[in-house]
Structure formats: C-alpha cells, structure tokens
Design a protein around this motif. Sequence first.
Motif, mmCIF file in Angstrom:
data_model
loop_
_atom_site.group_PDB
_atom_site.id
_atom_site.type_symbol
_atom_site.label_atom_id
_atom_site.label_comp_id
_atom_site.label_asym_id
_atom_site.label_seq_id
_atom_site.Cartn_x
_atom_site.Cartn_y
_atom_site.Cartn_z
ATOM 1 N N UNK A 133 -9.072 -6.893 -8.735
ATOM 2 C CA UNK A 133 -9.145 -7.148 -7.405
ATOM 3 C C UNK A 133 -7.639 -7.125 -6.682
ATOM 4 N N UNK A 134 -7.010 -7.941 -7.550
ATOM 5 C CA UNK A 134 -5.662 -8.476 -7.302
ATOM 6 C C UNK A 134 -4.352 -7.582 -7.847
ATOM 7 N N UNK A 135 -4.883 -6.187 -8.151
ATOM 8 C CA UNK A 135 -4.016 -5.075 -8.729
ATOM 9 C C UNK A 135 -3.480 -5.698 -10.248
ATOM 10 N N UNK A 136 -4.259 -6.391 -11.063
ATOM 11 C CA UNK A 136 -3.736 -6.601 -12.416
ATOM 12 C C UNK A 136 -4.825 -5.968 -13.302
ATOM 13 N N UNK A 137 -4.498 -5.124 -14.054
ATOM 14 C CA UNK A 137 -5.438 -4.233 -14.824
ATOM 15 C C UNK A 137 -5.775 -5.252 -15.972
ATOM 16 N N UNK A 138 -7.308 -5.478 -15.877
ATOM 17 C CA UNK A 138 -8.007 -6.445 -16.490
ATOM 18 C C UNK A 138 -9.316 -5.973 -17.183
#
Length: 448
Positions: A133-138
């Motif tokens: 959601x925070x635009x950190x690919x996970x």
Amino acid sequence: MKVVKFGGSSVADANQLRKVTEIIKADPERKAIVVSAPGKRHSKDTKTTDLLIALGESVQINVKNQVIYDQVIERFASIIRELELDHSILSTIQERIDAACALIKTDLKRGMDSLKSCGEDGTALMLSAYLNKRELESSYVNPKDAGIFVSDQPGGALVLDESFDQLYKLREREGILVIPGFFGYTLEGDLVTFSRGGSDITGSIVAAGMKVDLYENFTDVDSVYCVNPMIVDQPKELKTLTYREMRELSYAGFSVFHDEALIPAFKEKIPVCIKNTNNPSGDGTMIVAELPEREGHVAGIASDSGFLNLYVSKYLMNREVGFGRKLLQILEEEGISFEHAPSGIDDMSVIIRDHQLPQEKEECVKERIMKELDVDTISIERDMGMIMIVGEGMNEAIGIAGKATTAFRDAEVNIDMINQGSSEVSMMFGIKAEDLNRAVQSLYRAFF
C-alpha cells in the motif's frame, strides 16, 4: 543484504507497524523481514500468543471461550481498520484460526501449534499488504515456501540442515519478503512451532540461510544492558558482545533475545545488531564472533528464578560406576530435562526448572530414586534463583570468584551452589529466589 526481525512490541498495533514500515523504507538493503505476533500495547495488555493459547485450552475442554476468540479477532481487525487494509486479510486470518481450533479436537499438539502460529502469520499478512500500500514491493512468504524445515517436536522444533540451501534461493526473489516467525514445517508437511519466543530463531535461520551481511533484531530497548534495568537503575549499556556471551546471558534471564536464536547466525559468522524500533537511529548492541575490546572481564550479570534443586547423597557414590547416568535416566523416563548437575564425592545436585517437575510428580520421582539407586538422602528445594556472571576471558582473570563471593557476603546472601564447570565465559551461583535482586545489585556495584 540484511534480514530484519521485529518483535511483539514492535508490531503491537497499527502505529507500530507504521514505524516498522519507515524502518524498512529507510534502508533498501533490508530484504527479508521476520515478524512476531502482536505483543502488548501497554503494561496491562495481553500478548496475542497468550490469548491464542488460552483460546486453544478452552477448545481442548470443549468450551470454546467466545470472549477470548473475539479479543483475538479484534486485535487483528483494529490494525486492519487503522491501516485501511483490505478486509479479506481479516477473513484469511479468521479462517486459519477456525481451522486450528477444529484441528485441536482431533490432534491436540498439532492443533495447538497451528493456533499459536496464527499470531505471527497474521502480522506477516498485514505488514506485507501495508508495505505494498505504501508502494514498497512486497510479498508474504509462508515458512513452507521459504524452505524452513524442522524436526517433528511440537512446541520445541529444531531446524533441519535441508533448510539452508532452500533459504538461499530467497535471494533471487524480487522485492521485500515478509516471513512469519516462530514456526516451520516437517518434511511431511506438518506445521510445528519453535519454543516460545521462537521468532528470534526464525530470523537467525533466515539470515544464515540467505548468507546476509547483517541480522538486525528490533525490539523495545536501545541496547542490551549489563544487568536487568528493572533491578538496577540506569545500568551500563553494552555496545558489543560475543555470540557466546549473549547466549549465556539470554539463557540466564536476558529476555531481549532467545537463547537458541544465535546458533545459526554464529555458525555462519553473521553479525547481529539489536536495535530499538522506537529509536531506530540508535547504535544498538552488536553481537559478533571475536572478543570486543572492553574494560574488565565481566560483560554482564543475568538472573532468573523458577528453579529447584534435587539433591541426593549416598556414601561412596564416587565408587559406583554409572550412578549419575542412572539418576539422569530416571529423570529422562519421567520426561524431565535438567539444567546443571554439580556433584561431590558422596552427593549430587540436579538443577531443574520448576515447571519440569510439578509438585504432583515430586513424590513419584523421589520414590523411584530411593528405590532404584538406594540413596541415603534425597531432598527437593524449590524457590531457587540463579545468577550468572558472564564475560569472555573470565577464566584467564584472577580474582573474579573472590570478587563475586565478597559481593554476596556484602549483600548478606547465602550461596547454595557455585558452578563454573567447563564454561570459559560464565560462572553460576544458586541462591534463594527471594535474595536475587539484592545479590544482583551488590554484584553490579562490585563489577561495574
């Protein structure tokens, strides 16, 4: 490349998960993230794992506690609401909890392990979703998919060597990997948990398998202190410790790190840094292989209560071949593990954790020892405490024991047992549990 583990206090609520996200975001080398179950939000709160255990115990006796069940679900629901995550995550967590409760009715040990693991699993699902959601690919990585294979010992699993080759392949995956701590899978595919606090173990296993440069363990303290800050005000911070020192201190009551967790990292010589989620820019404490430079030979003083002393004496015990083995075999057959076994010419003490020998089992054990070993005396003394003085190079220093015993004398505390044995880094003292704090304070004055 780094592996990072966040403890229960670091993932206790939505605000803490926001902090965790900022920590991950601040360093692109933080590749694999291992998480605990949500811990206490305040001093009177209950850890999620404790709620899950209580829920499982109620299911076991066929009176599922709906109040506890609702509390568990609400712990996850409140985080999901505050972080504005998809409601389907809560459905997934709830389905796992329901499945584990159903399993308890047919297979108690496997069901309880499955239920206990739901806390860590839920945290991993939520954190992975929030990172995206925070635009950190996970991506969420289940321990089975990660390759964490363990022995079939419910509540006390040990990692299998096959895991490490599998874990190395995680390096090739894209993005940040979020792995729930505390559990793995047997080669047959059954979920099994490590001993309590086992998320530290998962972190160390993943760090060793991925052969990373650093294993960061985030908790709720700025560093490791040389003594419990609940006993001594503002004790000295330890900037560096060796693996052996930290393992001894953890075993003897330092709750900041699981005593089994260092072994995988130690074997791969991966440095470990303990840091504070609430103060991530602090230096923390580094745990390394080589002896750090420091003043004095004592690194720390650890203490713990909840021990008992099983004492036996028999004239000419030293001439009787196999006496010690027979005594320990009786304990093994009764399912009791021991901690220490100092002995003399005609007597032997076995130090045991209280919970290993409940009072209802005491008479049976004493009768077996008296009958099978024909001893002259047998007694069990409960409410014992252990104090361990730890430091590399202590065996080469003159006067450590003298300084320690003088500190006990100054505190007017009687020593029931001294055990140094073959350890080069620790010296242990057995005393009455009620005297622990007074003795530790005196030892701190003597050495620090």
